[in-house]
Write a protein that holds these residues in place. Sequence first.
Motif, PDB file in Angstrom:
ATOM      1  N   GLY A  60       0.780  -1.225   0.000  1.00  0.00           N
ATOM      2  CA  GLY A  60       0.000   0.000   0.000  1.00  0.00           C
ATOM      3  C   GLY A  60       0.812   1.275   0.000  1.00  0.00           C
ATOM      4  O   GLY A  60       0.262   2.369   0.122  1.00  0.00           O
ATOM      5  N   SER A 174      -4.105  -4.227   2.671  1.00  0.00           N
ATOM      6  CA  SER A 174      -3.229  -3.603   1.671  1.00  0.00           C
ATOM      7  C   SER A 174      -3.102  -2.094   1.855  1.00  0.00           C
ATOM      8  O   SER A 174      -2.111  -1.503   1.445  1.00  0.00           O
ATOM      9  CB  SER A 174      -3.740  -3.899   0.272  1.00  0.00           C
ATOM     10  OG  SER A 174      -4.716  -2.951  -0.089  1.00  0.00           O
ATOM     11  N   VAL A 380       3.273  -2.631   5.158  1.00  0.00           N
ATOM     12  CA  VAL A 380       2.280  -1.806   5.840  1.00  0.00           C
ATOM     13  C   VAL A 380       1.699  -0.753   4.903  1.00  0.00           C
ATOM     14  O   VAL A 380       0.494  -0.704   4.672  1.00  0.00           O
ATOM     15  CB  VAL A 380       2.897  -1.100   7.066  1.00  0.00           C
ATOM     16  CG1 VAL A 380       1.832  -0.269   7.775  1.00  0.00           C
ATOM     17  CG2 VAL A 380       3.500  -2.114   8.002  1.00  0.00           C
TER      18      VAL A 380
HETATM   19  K   LIG Z   1      -0.493  -2.969   3.905  1.00  0.00           K
END
Ligand SMILES: [K+]
Lengths: 434, 434
Positions: A60, A174, A380
């Motif tokens: 992400g 995500s 993360v």
């Molecule tokens: K993530």
Amino acid sequence: MNLLQKLKRQPPGRIIALGFALVILIGSGLLMLPCSIQDGVTVHYIDALYTSTSAVCVTGLIAIDAGDTFTPLGQFFLGGLIQIGGLGVTAVGAGIIIAIGKKVNLKGRKLIKEAMNLDSGKGLIRFVKSVFLTTLVFEGIGALLSFTVFIHRYHPLKAAGVSLFHSVAAFNNSGFDILGGGTNLIPYQDNIMLNLVTCGLIVFGGIGFLVIRELVDARLRWKKLSMHAKVVISVSAVLILSGAVMLKLTENISWMGAFFNSISARTAGFSTYPLKEFTTPGLLVLIVLMFIGASPGSTGGGIKTSTFFVLLQGLKSAATNSGEKAFHYAVPKDSFRKASVITFLALGVVIGGTYLMMVMDPGVALRDALFEVTSAFGTVGLSTGITPDLSIGSKLLSILIMYIGRLGPLTIATLWHFSVGDRVRYSEGNIAIG
Amino acid sequence: MNLLQKLKRQPPGRIIALGFALVILIGSGLLMLPCSIQDGVTVHYIDALYTSTSAVCVTGLIAIDAGDTFTPLGQFFLGGLIQIGGLGVTAVGAGIIIAIGKKVNLKGRKLIKEAMNLDSGKGLIRFVKSVFLTTLVFEGIGALLSFTVFIHRYHPLKAAGVSLFHSVAAFNNSGFDILGGGTNLIPYQDNIMLNLVTCGLIVFGGIGFLVIRELVDARLRWKKLSMHAKVVISVSAVLILSGAVMLKLTENISWMGAFFNSISARTAGFSTYPLKEFTTPGLLVLIVLMFIGASPGSTGGGIKTSTFFVLLQGLKSAATNSGEKAFHYAVPKDSFRKASVITFLALGVVIGGTYLMMVMDPGVALRDALFEVTSAFGTVGLSTGITPDLSIGSKLLSILIMYIGRLGPLTIATLWHFSVGDRVRYSEGNIAIG
Ligand SMILES: [K+]
Ligand SMILES: [K+]
């Protein structure tokens, strides 16, 4: 073909690693298609590759805003990459084979076992099916509930698309959004419904399919759960609570914001507050949470909650000169060793990555570089905002670190060595590590 | 007396910890005496306590410049505290008992064994004597050679004092200076003689008395050395070399400066270049070196070279699925566990300390706080320059961390538990950890 024969004889770890790399490359191609990109927007290949890696590794981190860059088709590709990444390339492959009615051979079963962090090959096909069913149920409910929020802002079709994307993004931890403007969920920081739905999806997505199945089988009765499930649930709860309290101590945010960010830091990567306004101690709390991450056999990253638990037990045992116990089980002897190895490899990746990023981008402060690299490693996706301005070298570095983070540092470290016999995953006391 | 009886029955770790605390407190009192402080200078008690801790823990972090603050008598006290801290309170106590011709009883022998990280009680008294002799020889030669440098700047008596102080400070890896102006050895950055002498004293002081004795006994023949000595010497050499190369890559310093700072960062804490002008990647290299530190049974701190070596061997073994070996010896099974425990405790202290310092002094950047805390933990004494302006809370925190760093995090962690039987120090393959 000779190459295919050779490939088939490779150990599972290598095939899985190759599979992920292949999906990332295909994804970067799909995102570069003219029909994927909005009119008037230019996408450099490095950013497409970065976005594809970030999606497949369910990270992400964004170098370009998905909502402002991609067409609905491009966003559909992105959602697909997130879903494949979240389930894992192997599970998706197995799912397709099962769906078209073919049999999964021994080699395939071995692959699934390795990829899903399972202790035995029993009921493997049933498990893969339950993984798909679980995903479908959670994402369906999540999308419906999100729709009640997004319908207030978008016309129904767009709201449906946004809701589905958000649910997939949240359950797979995500952290992506297609809301545009690069503000992630900040506009919804006080929306109770979206906060709750997102946190619910994140928590169940991050706790691992095995634990979800156990919870269903045990009808939520604590005593019926295995040691692994108890460890994972307790550690997650303690981390969420203590993270929230610590964030509330140093940051000027609401309690809901503190809980949301504490939950989200452990691998989901959504944000409802701009992180660049956080204090450095607050960011350090997030860095630690990101490093620990989610639970094994889930869509999340990091060294994993169970690894962290085994480390703490080992330290306690050393300080008190007593055996390692948890919920009336003895922690298996080998666990501490494996947990240590994973943690040191992870530390090596994070420290080395931070060093290299600061060498390649001299203007970046330690706090931002450490945050960015830990975020990439823990898949993360949180950032203090430096991502878009990073050099190509640092973006390639982030891509590599996301990949290492998704596959796990130990898998990467053992790629070059054919391990004789399977490595121990679930040992005596039944606790999955890494 | 009842209290003394009770004290005598305490485990060695607690008595040693108490001894250090007592010497620190006495030292802070001595440094507060009017005859210790130069006319017109005011010293707050927190700074006297800070300086005394820094001296006894052979750290060398300075909140106040020793040369500009203390009288020759005060500087003499400071040198004494450094010498006691370097040798260790226990060894000094044992030395006094031996010197006045008294016998060391069983309890005393146990204390010495624990304090000096020895594997057996054999030849203990002879070892204590050799430690004193070694110290005397090295510091004597060091002082003579330093005198040839300082005589060019000071009148003979002052030069003799400065030389003696410098030699004691360097051999005990303390990093203190009484040159004034708060510039440490920066004025001598190109003085080859002082660079060589200082590095020599640091390296021998930091390699451990056991290894020095082995080198003498083996007449410098590599093959005759134990595995422990080989490990410690090799790791030190590799760290010095790679540290120097990495510093040279990012910093605008001479090769001599690079080597000096690489050697000095691993616990000595002298500096010949102003660290606040270093780049952040360069500081990160120093942080890693400070964290690893010197070798066991020496005057230095950190997790220790042998601990670092065992960690690397463990990682290599996990990645290649092979046993842990070193110089044709098998590394004992328990070593990796102990090395991991020490390292995680150390990481906990450093990360927790950095967090607290940033909470108490919000203006301090992550890079400076992490550097300061690692320096305190590794009893190094390098600083980017924030020490004098820290709040009282952060100074107390540094004092606590220096103390933990000098005694070792595992000793501190086990203080509250009476360990049944001695903890394993030297095991099968003969390697000392922590
Ligand atoms: K993530
Ligand atoms: K020092």
